[in-house]
Design a protein around this motif. Structure first.
Motif, PDB file in Angstrom:
ATOM      1  N   ASN A  47       0.828  -1.216   0.000  1.00 52.59           N
ATOM      2  CA  ASN A  47       0.000   0.000   0.000  1.00 52.59           C
ATOM      3  C   ASN A  47       0.859   1.260   0.000  1.00 52.59           C
ATOM      4  O   ASN A  47       0.533   2.240  -0.660  1.00 52.59           O
ATOM      5  CB  ASN A  47      -0.945   0.014   1.206  1.00 52.59           C
ATOM      6  CG  ASN A  47      -2.087  -0.955   1.045  1.00 52.59           C
ATOM      7  OD1 ASN A  47      -2.394  -1.414  -0.053  1.00 52.59           O
ATOM      8  ND2 ASN A  47      -2.720  -1.289   2.158  1.00 52.59           N
ATOM      9  N   THR A  50       2.136   1.685  -3.502  1.00 50.85           N
ATOM     10  CA  THR A  50       1.027   2.109  -4.356  1.00 50.85           C
ATOM     11  C   THR A  50       0.716   3.577  -4.145  1.00 50.85           C
ATOM     12  O   THR A  50       0.571   4.345  -5.111  1.00 50.85           O
ATOM     13  CB  THR A  50      -0.225   1.257  -4.075  1.00 50.85           C
ATOM     14  OG1 THR A  50       0.085  -0.115  -4.301  1.00 50.85           O
ATOM     15  CG2 THR A  50      -1.391   1.672  -4.959  1.00 50.85           C
ATOM     16  N   GLN A  51       0.614   3.983  -2.894  1.00 48.43           N
ATOM     17  CA  GLN A  51       0.303   5.371  -2.570  1.00 48.43           C
ATOM     18  C   GLN A  51       1.344   6.316  -3.165  1.00 48.43           C
ATOM     19  O   GLN A  51       1.003   7.333  -3.760  1.00 48.43           O
ATOM     20  CB  GLN A  51       0.237   5.549  -1.054  1.00 48.43           C
ATOM     21  CG  GLN A  51      -0.104   6.952  -0.625  1.00 48.43           C
ATOM     22  CD  GLN A  51      -0.210   7.070   0.895  1.00 48.43           C
ATOM     23  OE1 GLN A  51       0.235   6.186   1.633  1.00 48.43           O
ATOM     24  NE2 GLN A  51      -0.794   8.145   1.356  1.00 48.43           N
ATOM     25  N   HIS A  52       2.597   5.964  -3.059  1.00 47.64           N
ATOM     26  CA  HIS A  52       3.639   6.856  -3.558  1.00 47.64           C
ATOM     27  C   HIS A  52       3.750   6.828  -5.083  1.00 47.64           C
ATOM     28  O   HIS A  52       4.159   7.828  -5.678  1.00 47.64           O
ATOM     29  CB  HIS A  52       4.960   6.602  -2.840  1.00 47.64           C
ATOM     30  CG  HIS A  52       4.918   7.186  -1.465  1.00 47.64           C
ATOM     31  ND1 HIS A  52       5.126   8.526  -1.221  1.00 47.64           N
ATOM     32  CD2 HIS A  52       4.599   6.642  -0.270  1.00 47.64           C
ATOM     33  CE1 HIS A  52       4.963   8.767   0.061  1.00 47.64           C
ATOM     34  NE2 HIS A  52       4.639   7.638   0.658  1.00 47.64           N
ATOM     35  N   TYR A  76       3.265   1.316 -12.038  1.00 49.19           N
ATOM     36  CA  TYR A  76       1.954   1.068 -11.430  1.00 49.19           C
ATOM     37  C   TYR A  76       1.344  -0.210 -12.003  1.00 49.19           C
ATOM     38  O   TYR A  76       0.791  -1.033 -11.270  1.00 49.19           O
ATOM     39  CB  TYR A  76       1.034   2.272 -11.636  1.00 49.19           C
ATOM     40  CG  TYR A  76      -0.231   2.208 -10.826  1.00 49.19           C
ATOM     41  CD1 TYR A  76      -0.220   2.504  -9.464  1.00 49.19           C
ATOM     42  CD2 TYR A  76      -1.434   1.839 -11.403  1.00 49.19           C
ATOM     43  CE1 TYR A  76      -1.370   2.442  -8.706  1.00 49.19           C
ATOM     44  CE2 TYR A  76      -2.592   1.770 -10.655  1.00 49.19           C
ATOM     45  CZ  TYR A  76      -2.560   2.072  -9.302  1.00 49.19           C
ATOM     46  OH  TYR A  76      -3.707   1.992  -8.559  1.00 49.19           O
ATOM     47  N   CYS A 123      -1.039  14.160  -2.351  1.00 56.07           N
ATOM     48  CA  CYS A 123      -1.342  13.276  -1.226  1.00 56.07           C
ATOM     49  C   CYS A 123      -2.842  13.108  -1.040  1.00 56.07           C
ATOM     50  O   CYS A 123      -3.317  12.008  -0.725  1.00 56.07           O
ATOM     51  CB  CYS A 123      -0.701  13.798   0.053  1.00 56.07           C
ATOM     52  SG  CYS A 123       1.097  13.649   0.058  1.00 56.07           S
ATOM     53  N   ALA A 126      -4.020  10.705  -3.710  1.00 55.07           N
ATOM     54  CA  ALA A 126      -3.616   9.339  -3.365  1.00 55.07           C
ATOM     55  C   ALA A 126      -4.480   8.783  -2.235  1.00 55.07           C
ATOM     56  O   ALA A 126      -4.895   7.617  -2.279  1.00 55.07           O
ATOM     57  CB  ALA A 126      -2.152   9.304  -2.968  1.00 55.07           C
ATOM     58  N   GLU A 127      -4.767   9.612  -1.270  1.00 49.74           N
ATOM     59  CA  GLU A 127      -5.608   9.163  -0.146  1.00 49.74           C
ATOM     60  C   GLU A 127      -6.990   8.766  -0.625  1.00 49.74           C
ATOM     61  O   GLU A 127      -7.530   7.727  -0.220  1.00 49.74           O
ATOM     62  CB  GLU A 127      -5.702  10.275   0.900  1.00 49.74           C
ATOM     63  CG  GLU A 127      -6.427   9.859   2.161  1.00 49.74           C
ATOM     64  CD  GLU A 127      -6.448  10.953   3.212  1.00 49.74           C
ATOM     65  OE1 GLU A 127      -7.438  10.982   3.974  1.00 49.74           O
ATOM     66  OE2 GLU A 127      -5.508  11.740   3.273  1.00 49.74           O
ATOM     67  N   MET A 130      -6.857   5.464  -2.516  1.00 47.44           N
ATOM     68  CA  MET A 130      -6.563   4.290  -1.693  1.00 47.44           C
ATOM     69  C   MET A 130      -7.754   3.848  -0.843  1.00 47.44           C
ATOM     70  O   MET A 130      -7.704   2.797  -0.227  1.00 47.44           O
ATOM     71  CB  MET A 130      -5.368   4.574  -0.785  1.00 47.44           C
ATOM     72  CG  MET A 130      -4.052   4.802  -1.500  1.00 47.44           C
ATOM     73  SD  MET A 130      -3.435   3.382  -2.382  1.00 47.44           S
ATOM     74  CE  MET A 130      -2.987   2.321  -1.028  1.00 47.44           C
ATOM     75  N   GLN A 131      -8.813   4.625  -0.825  1.00 41.68           N
ATOM     76  CA  GLN A 131      -9.977   4.259   0.005  1.00 41.68           C
ATOM     77  C   GLN A 131     -10.832   3.222  -0.663  1.00 41.68           C
ATOM     78  O   GLN A 131     -10.957   3.036  -1.776  1.00 41.68           O
ATOM     79  CB  GLN A 131     -10.817   5.488   0.323  1.00 41.68           C
ATOM     80  CG  GLN A 131     -10.097   6.416   1.253  1.00 41.68           C
ATOM     81  CD  GLN A 131     -10.895   7.657   1.584  1.00 41.68           C
ATOM     82  OE1 GLN A 131     -11.901   7.955   0.958  1.00 41.68           O
ATOM     83  NE2 GLN A 131     -10.446   8.394   2.563  1.00 41.68           N
TER      84      GLN A 131
END
Length: 131
Positions: A47, A50-52, A76, A123, A126-127, A130-131
């Motif tokens: 994770n 992935t986020q970065h 990715y 950010c 990305a947040e 990622m949800q």
């Protein structure tokens, strides 16, 4: 309606991320990437990567760097492919590792010169993703 911004907020958003903050991200990124290369990367490590990569994609798009965006897109896709395997721990092939490592390296090299406001926006994207 016109929005009135606090001049200090505008000034703060224009500051650069800088080398110190980049180092705080670089170490865990390298640890998770190494763990994935060895087949020992946990879900939280996957994770993190992935986020970065999502953040890197946003930065590449904002800077209009086609080469950087191409690297991130390839990385990715490699991470998605590796994550789809039915294993508990992330285990990257040599090619997947190379693609992700190249994108992370470019991201970390670019990060000190990224404006804090752009990084903040990246950010948030990305947040949400990622949800």
């Amino acid at each position: 309606m016109t929005t009135i911004y606090n001049p200090l907020d505008i000034f703060a958003r224009k500051q650069k991320v800088g080398a110190d903050d980049t180092r705080l991200i670089a170490m865990p990124a390298m640890i998770h990437l190494d763990a994935a290369k060895r087949g020992q990367c946990t879900a939280s490590g996957a994770n993190f990567l992935t986020q970065h990569l999502i953040i890197a994609s946003f930065i590449a798009a904002r800077t209009k760097s086609k080469a950087f965006h191409g690297q991130v897109t390839k990385a990715y896709a490699a991470l998605q492919k590796a994550s789809a395997r039915p294993t508990k721990l992330l285990d990257l092939t040599t090619g997947e590792h190379k693609a992700i490592a190249a994108a992370i390296k470019t991201y970390l090299c670019a990060m000190p010169n990224v404006e804090v406001g752009v990084m903040n926006d990246a950010c948030k994207v990305a947040e949400r993703a990622m949800q």
